[in-house]
Design a protein around this motif. Structure first.
Motif, PDB file in Angstrom:
ATOM      1  N   LYS A 334       0.834  -1.201   0.000  1.00 54.43           N
ATOM      2  CA  LYS A 334       0.000   0.000   0.000  1.00 54.43           C
ATOM      3  C   LYS A 334       0.870   1.253   0.000  1.00 54.43           C
ATOM      4  CE  LYS A 334      -2.485  -1.798   3.328  1.00 54.43           C
ATOM      5  NZ  LYS A 334      -3.285  -1.653   4.546  1.00 54.43           N
ATOM      6  N   LEU A 366     -11.079   5.988  -9.561  1.00 53.98           N
ATOM      7  CA  LEU A 366     -10.762   5.650  -8.171  1.00 53.98           C
ATOM      8  C   LEU A 366     -11.322   4.279  -7.808  1.00 53.98           C
ATOM      9  CD1 LEU A 366     -11.048   9.010  -6.264  1.00 53.98           C
ATOM     10  CD2 LEU A 366      -9.033   7.640  -6.701  1.00 53.98           C
ATOM     11  N   LEU A 374      -7.203  -3.488  -3.277  1.00 51.76           N
ATOM     12  CA  LEU A 374      -7.908  -4.488  -2.478  1.00 51.76           C
ATOM     13  C   LEU A 374      -7.542  -5.887  -2.939  1.00 51.76           C
ATOM     14  CD1 LEU A 374     -11.460  -2.968  -2.008  1.00 51.76           C
ATOM     15  CD2 LEU A 374      -9.795  -3.488  -0.256  1.00 51.76           C
ATOM     16  N   SER A 377      -3.999  -6.751  -1.879  1.00 56.73           N
ATOM     17  CA  SER A 377      -3.974  -7.074  -0.447  1.00 56.73           C
ATOM     18  C   SER A 377      -4.498  -8.482  -0.219  1.00 56.73           C
ATOM     19  CB  SER A 377      -4.848  -6.098   0.330  1.00 56.73           C
ATOM     20  OG  SER A 377      -4.383  -4.798   0.173  1.00 56.73           O
TER      21      SER A 377
ATOM     22  N   VAL B 200     -25.440  -6.100  10.966  1.00 58.79           N
ATOM     23  CA  VAL B 200     -24.504  -5.127  11.511  1.00 58.79           C
ATOM     24  C   VAL B 200     -23.080  -5.644  11.380  1.00 58.79           C
ATOM     25  CG1 VAL B 200     -23.817  -3.907  13.599  1.00 58.79           C
ATOM     26  CG2 VAL B 200     -26.218  -4.290  13.121  1.00 58.79           C
ATOM     27  N   LEU B 203     -21.835  -5.512   7.757  1.00 60.37           N
ATOM     28  CA  LEU B 203     -21.559  -4.136   7.329  1.00 60.37           C
ATOM     29  C   LEU B 203     -20.248  -3.643   7.924  1.00 60.37           C
ATOM     30  CD1 LEU B 203     -25.071  -2.464   7.533  1.00 60.37           C
ATOM     31  CD2 LEU B 203     -23.709  -2.853   5.484  1.00 60.37           C
ATOM     32  N   GLU B 209     -12.615  -3.721   6.441  1.00 64.04           N
ATOM     33  CA  GLU B 209     -11.664  -4.334   5.509  1.00 64.04           C
ATOM     34  C   GLU B 209     -11.465  -3.488   4.266  1.00 64.04           C
ATOM     35  OE1 GLU B 209      -9.711  -6.582   6.312  1.00 64.04           O
ATOM     36  OE2 GLU B 209     -10.698  -7.070   8.198  1.00 64.04           O
ATOM     37  N   PHE B 210     -12.515  -2.773   3.852  1.00 66.89           N
ATOM     38  CA  PHE B 210     -12.356  -1.905   2.688  1.00 66.89           C
ATOM     39  C   PHE B 210     -11.320  -0.823   2.964  1.00 66.89           C
ATOM     40  CE2 PHE B 210     -13.501   2.030   0.459  1.00 66.89           C
ATOM     41  CZ  PHE B 210     -13.324   1.600  -0.840  1.00 66.89           C
ATOM     42  N   ARG B 212      -9.076  -0.657   5.285  1.00 66.69           N
ATOM     43  CA  ARG B 212      -7.743  -1.165   5.604  1.00 66.69           C
ATOM     44  C   ARG B 212      -7.031  -1.696   4.375  1.00 66.69           C
ATOM     45  NH1 ARG B 212      -6.026  -4.108  10.126  1.00 66.69           N
ATOM     46  NH2 ARG B 212      -6.415  -5.939   8.882  1.00 66.69           N
ATOM     47  N   GLY B 213      -7.801  -2.019   3.346  1.00 65.05           N
ATOM     48  CA  GLY B 213      -7.196  -2.633   2.166  1.00 65.05           C
ATOM     49  C   GLY B 213      -6.643  -1.646   1.165  1.00 65.05           C
ATOM     50  N   ILE B 214      -7.001  -0.358   1.297  1.00 60.50           N
ATOM     51  CA  ILE B 214      -6.525   0.598   0.298  1.00 60.50           C
ATOM     52  C   ILE B 214      -5.528   1.558   0.938  1.00 60.50           C
ATOM     53  CG2 ILE B 214      -8.565   0.474  -1.159  1.00 60.50           C
ATOM     54  CD1 ILE B 214      -9.638   2.905   0.181  1.00 60.50           C
ATOM     55  N   PRO B 215      -4.596   2.073   0.128  1.00 60.48           N
ATOM     56  CA  PRO B 215      -3.593   2.993   0.681  1.00 60.48           C
ATOM     57  C   PRO B 215      -4.212   4.330   1.073  1.00 60.48           C
ATOM     58  CG  PRO B 215      -3.082   2.394  -1.596  1.00 60.48           C
ATOM     59  CD  PRO B 215      -4.401   1.815  -1.294  1.00 60.48           C
ATOM     60  N   ILE B 217      -3.205   7.229   0.480  1.00 58.38           N
ATOM     61  CA  ILE B 217      -3.179   8.270  -0.548  1.00 58.38           C
ATOM     62  C   ILE B 217      -4.424   8.192  -1.426  1.00 58.38           C
ATOM     63  CG2 ILE B 217      -1.753   6.890  -2.135  1.00 58.38           C
ATOM     64  CD1 ILE B 217      -1.575  10.651  -1.665  1.00 58.38           C
ATOM     65  N   THR B 218      -4.922   6.961  -1.685  1.00 64.15           N
ATOM     66  CA  THR B 218      -6.167   6.878  -2.462  1.00 64.15           C
ATOM     67  C   THR B 218      -7.339   7.379  -1.628  1.00 64.15           C
ATOM     68  OG1 THR B 218      -6.407   4.581  -1.822  1.00 64.15           O
ATOM     69  CG2 THR B 218      -5.468   4.982  -3.977  1.00 64.15           C
ATOM     70  N   VAL B 219      -7.279   7.181  -0.304  1.00 65.24           N
ATOM     71  CA  VAL B 219      -8.337   7.720   0.555  1.00 65.24           C
ATOM     72  C   VAL B 219      -8.349   9.238   0.450  1.00 65.24           C
ATOM     73  CG1 VAL B 219      -9.165   7.933   2.915  1.00 65.24           C
ATOM     74  CG2 VAL B 219      -8.175   5.796   2.156  1.00 65.24           C
ATOM     75  N   PHE B 221      -7.144  11.086  -2.061  1.00 65.14           N
ATOM     76  CA  PHE B 221      -7.642  11.433  -3.402  1.00 65.14           C
ATOM     77  C   PHE B 221      -9.157  11.355  -3.416  1.00 65.14           C
ATOM     78  CE2 PHE B 221      -3.905  10.457  -6.474  1.00 65.14           C
ATOM     79  CZ  PHE B 221      -3.256  11.548  -5.968  1.00 65.14           C
ATOM     80  N   PHE B 222      -9.649  10.267  -2.829  1.00 62.84           N
ATOM     81  CA  PHE B 222     -11.078  10.038  -2.709  1.00 62.84           C
ATOM     82  C   PHE B 222     -11.718  11.241  -2.020  1.00 62.84           C
ATOM     83  CE2 PHE B 222     -14.722   7.973  -0.641  1.00 62.84           C
ATOM     84  CZ  PHE B 222     -15.227   7.223  -1.681  1.00 62.84           C
ATOM     85  N   MET B 226     -13.768  13.006  -4.683  1.00 63.15           N
ATOM     86  CA  MET B 226     -15.102  12.401  -4.689  1.00 63.15           C
ATOM     87  C   MET B 226     -16.068  13.074  -3.715  1.00 63.15           C
ATOM     88  SD  MET B 226     -15.135   9.452  -6.654  1.00 63.15           S
ATOM     89  CE  MET B 226     -15.720   7.971  -5.895  1.00 63.15           C
ATOM     90  N   TYR B 254      -8.394   1.078  11.369  1.00 57.93           N
ATOM     91  CA  TYR B 254      -7.253   0.407  12.021  1.00 57.93           C
ATOM     92  C   TYR B 254      -7.490   0.302  13.519  1.00 57.93           C
ATOM     93  CZ  TYR B 254      -4.431   0.280   7.853  1.00 57.93           C
ATOM     94  OH  TYR B 254      -3.960  -0.027   6.615  1.00 57.93           O
TER      95      TYR B 254
END
Lengths: 396, 375
Positions: A334, A366, A374, A377, B200, B203, B209-210, B212-215, B217-219, B221-222, B226, B254
């Protein structure tokens, strides 16, 4: 005797008090809120995109991109290529840096982690300093440091740092010789494959024999012999079928060989040194987690120091090390997205950066970028979980 | 019969005690250890004297402008002294506050002084009513800080737009807000993940997991690209706020895993005992489970916070003027170009001191908890 026989009925339960009913209500409310929230976002996004004239859908992927990508170890990309091509270029560059980084970080991390436990005071202090210094400084700063401060003071191509003409380091990057297969190389490959199969068979056989009779077989020497002898013979017959293509100075730059651009070198250095500090701590705690009795018992049954390390310590330590090691690999992958800061053409820079700016299709781009990370990972997790189950304690 | 005599006490051989014994045991115990030691000494010898020479002896500590650090003689030959710490000194105000107006900087200072006092009170061992301070830090303080920093005309404080906030102040702010909001979010997500209700739980797992799975920097950018699309037209969300939301969600995911570790570590008996005395879900969690679970995971929380704090540097990529970008901006200034090492060392020292002391603190708590656990 008169015994009362009428059964006491349980009190009639209020339907609103029953756990099942409440759980259904709560879950429906939660579900409703989530769906409503998502619906609100989607409708807002749709209106906004319409109002701003942003097109949608994945049609843009087959349009020609209007930009070049400079560094392409795998596939070409020029302004005439499509966006989907840029996507794959970025993806491959990301995977390249992640794989090389994991490889380097593991080696450095294990060395430093073992060094931290060394009985040599100087070595252990040195490793401790390394760990504490690198762990507590932001990775982005370290990337900038290697890229802007260290690699910028390297010499020009003409007087590059040169080891034996096979390894050259200068402002334009790191140049390595490339092995080129010549006539007869296929036989070498075949022989190597054959040797590996034979070694696996011998290994299985010797293990079986040791389980049955307790006799050991000098497997290491045999494997080396089986690997080397055919190699030497074939090399002799075909006059060594691999040549090294050296990088040669042409004009201001080198041609031929393998070129690692400075961005990649800086990113690799920063990523692997940073992650290695964390891996070293995992390795250290893994080795410390093994009770002293294991080592003492092993020497009591007469194993040598090397055997203790190989047969007793490492297999047990690995069980403790693998789970945190997995999360370090995930972190490294990541973190490789920080490439965007020094313009190494990875997925985030090429696709979520340049392509997004040009097309404006933020949602699709994105979405694709996040999906890639994902799945990367997930892949690493699956691989490491598989390895973990191989190494795990086998309960009988 | 021979007469038995007590042999006089003898000193241990000189080579096994004292300095010599230590050197022999720790530096030259085997041939390869000796080799490593010699190599290490050589490396230290070749690294330390030049660094001391550059960073302390030849360094410039005071002066007016860059000519004291770097000058040309009549033949246009460039001369350079050692490290130019003057550069840090000149830019120190900018590195601390960014573009926050000089006249209003007391507000930033006051915000941090209030924080420092509350935290100091929190750590006084015999101070009662700690929970009030905790509530103040997580609820009252953010509101006070917001009004102090952003300003409010009715209170007589000028409004300072967030794009003027910067430097170490912004870095601390991002880190602080990250922890204040990420921890509660993490607790909620962790409880959700261990909930009995399948919807619950599913969800929460997906959410955690979503993110935690992406870096990160993309968050970010998002958040910067977005989020504006997500809200109704005409609503404009501040860039800093968007970043904070992104950081909080990322940190919360995290944190949730850390808290979950604490929840799982508690023996089942605690849950059963709480239910046996008739506590409902929320009181069981609030009075019995959470206080114990959070105590166990203090080291994990601190470590996650350290990670989040280091990661706040990434906001520099989407051009928020944090400490890193402030130093970079100063280096683009033509009057002070060309001192990258000094700048890097300054940032590195700031982060290092902060993170290292926090990590030592978490180590101390960990050891204390381990002792308490063994008793």
């Amino acid at each position: 005797m008169n015994v009362r026989t009428d059964i006491i009925k349980p009190p009639k339960q209020d339907i609103f008090q029953s756990g099942k009913f409440r759980s259904i209500v709560v879950q429906s409310i939660v579900m409703f809120l989530v769906v409503a929230f998502l619906g609100w976002i989607v409708s807002n996004t749709a209106t906004n995109m319409k109002a701003n004239g942003i097109s949608h859908g994945f049609g843009f992927l087959s349009e020609t991109s209007m930009f070049d990508i400079g560094y392409l170890p795998f596939i070409d990309h020029t302004a005439a290529h499509t966006y989907i091509n840029a996507f794959f270029v970025g993806l491959l560059n990301t995977i390249l840096v992640a794989v090389l980084g994991i490889f380097l970080a593991t080696i450095i991390g294990f060395l430093v982690g073992v060094g931290r436990l060394s009985d040599n005071w100087l070595v252990s202090r040195f490793c401790g300093f390394y760990i504490e210094a690198l762990r507590n400084i932001p990775l982005l700063l370290q990337i900038f440091f290697w890229y802007h401060a260290v690699l910028r003071i390297l010499p020009r191509a003409k007087n590059s740092i040169n080891f034996n003409d096979h390894f050259l380091l200068n402002l334009k990057g790191l140049f390595l010789s490339r092995p080129v297969p010549e006539n007869g190389f296929n036989y070498l490959l075949l022989a190597g494959l054959f040797s590996i199969i034979v070694i696996i068979i011998i290994y299985l056989w010797s293990k079986k024999r040791q389980n049955l009779t307790g006799k050991q077989f000098p497997i290491l020497y045999f494997s080396l012999a089986i690997l080397i002898i055919p190699f030497v013979i074939i090399s002799f017959i075909y006059n060594f079928p691999i040549t090294l293509e050296q990088p040669v100075l042409k004009g201001f730059n080198f041609k031929g060989g393998i070129r690692l651009i400075p961005e990649l070198v800086a990113l690799l250095l920063a990523l692997s040194l940073y992650t290695a500090a964390f891996i070293a701590e995992n390795v250290r705690s893994g080795i410390l987690a093994i009770s002293k009795g294991q080592k003492e018992a092993a020497s009591a049954v007469g194993l040598t120091q090397g055997q203790i390390l190989r047969l007793i310590i490492i297999p047990q330590a690995m069980r403790v090390i693998i789970p945190p090691l997995t999360s370090q690999y995930l972190n490294l992958t990541k973190n490789s997205s920080l490439a965007v800061a020094i313009a190494y053409p990875d997925l985030v820079h090429v696709f979520a950066g340049t392509a997004l700016m040009q097309t404006g299709q933020a949602v699709e781009i994105l979405f694709m970028t996040m999906s890639v990370y994902l799945s990367l990972s997930l892949t690493i997790s699956l691989l490491m979980n598989w390895y973990n189950s191989v190494m795990a304690l086998k309960d009988r | 019969m021979e007469k038995k005599q007590i042999i006089e006490k003898r000193k241990p051989p000189i080579a096994s005690i004292g300095t010599i014994g230590w050197i022999k045991g720790n530096l030259f115990s085997t041939w390869y250890n000796s080799l490593f030691t010699l190599l290490g000494i050589y490396i230290l010898y070749s690294i330390i004297p030049p660094i001391v020479q550059w960073g302390i002896i030849d360094a410039v500590w005071s002066g007016e402008d860059r000519t004291v650090c770097e000058w040309y003689d009549e033949n246009k030959v460039k001369y350079r002294a050692g490290a130019c710490w003057l550069y840090i000194k000149v830019w120190f105000n900018f590195f601390s506050y960014g573009f926050y107006p000089d006249a209003e900087q007391w507000r930033v200072n006051l915000t941090f002084i209030i924080l420092a006092i509350s935290i100091a009170l929190f750590f006084i061992p015999n101070f009662k009513k700690k929970h009030y301070i905790g509530i103040f830090l997580f609820v009252g303080y953010p509101i006070i800080a917001f009004f102090l920093l952003s300003g409010n005309e009715t209170l007589g404080l000028h409004h300072i737009p967030t794009h003027k906030w910067g430097g170490a102040f912004l870095t601390l702010l991002l880190g602080g807000i990250g922890i204040v909001f990420a921890l509660p979010l993490g607790i909620v997500l962790a409880l959700g993940r261990r909930s009995q209700l399948p919807v619950v739980r599913a969800l929460c797992i997906m959410f955690i997991e979503f993110w935690r799975g992406i870096p990160l920097i993309t968050v970010l950018f998002f958040a910067s690209v977005m989020f504006p699309l997500f809200v109704p037209q005409g609503v404009d969300i501040d860039t800093l706020l968007r970043c904070i939301v992104g950081l909080t969600i990322f940190g919360g995911a995290y944190m949730a895993e850390v808290v979950r570790g604490g929840l799982q570590a508690l023996p089942k008996g605690q849950y059963e005992a709480a239910q046996a005395v008739g506590l409902g879900y929320w009181r069981m969690m609030g009075l019995i489970i959470m206080p114990q679970a959070l105590r166990i995971v203090i080291p994990g929380i601190v470590n996650t916070f350290i990670g989040l704090f280091k990661d706040t540097t990434l906001v520099a990529i989407i051009s928020l003027m944090d400490l890193l970008l402030a130093v970079f901006t100063s280096q683009a200034n033509p009057d002070w170009m060309g001192f990258p090492f000094e700048g890097y060392i300054f940032i590195a020292m700031c982060y290092w001191i902060f993170c290292f002391s926090l990590s030592r603190y978490s180590l101390r708590v960990e050891n204390k908890l381990m002792v308490a656990h063994q008793r």
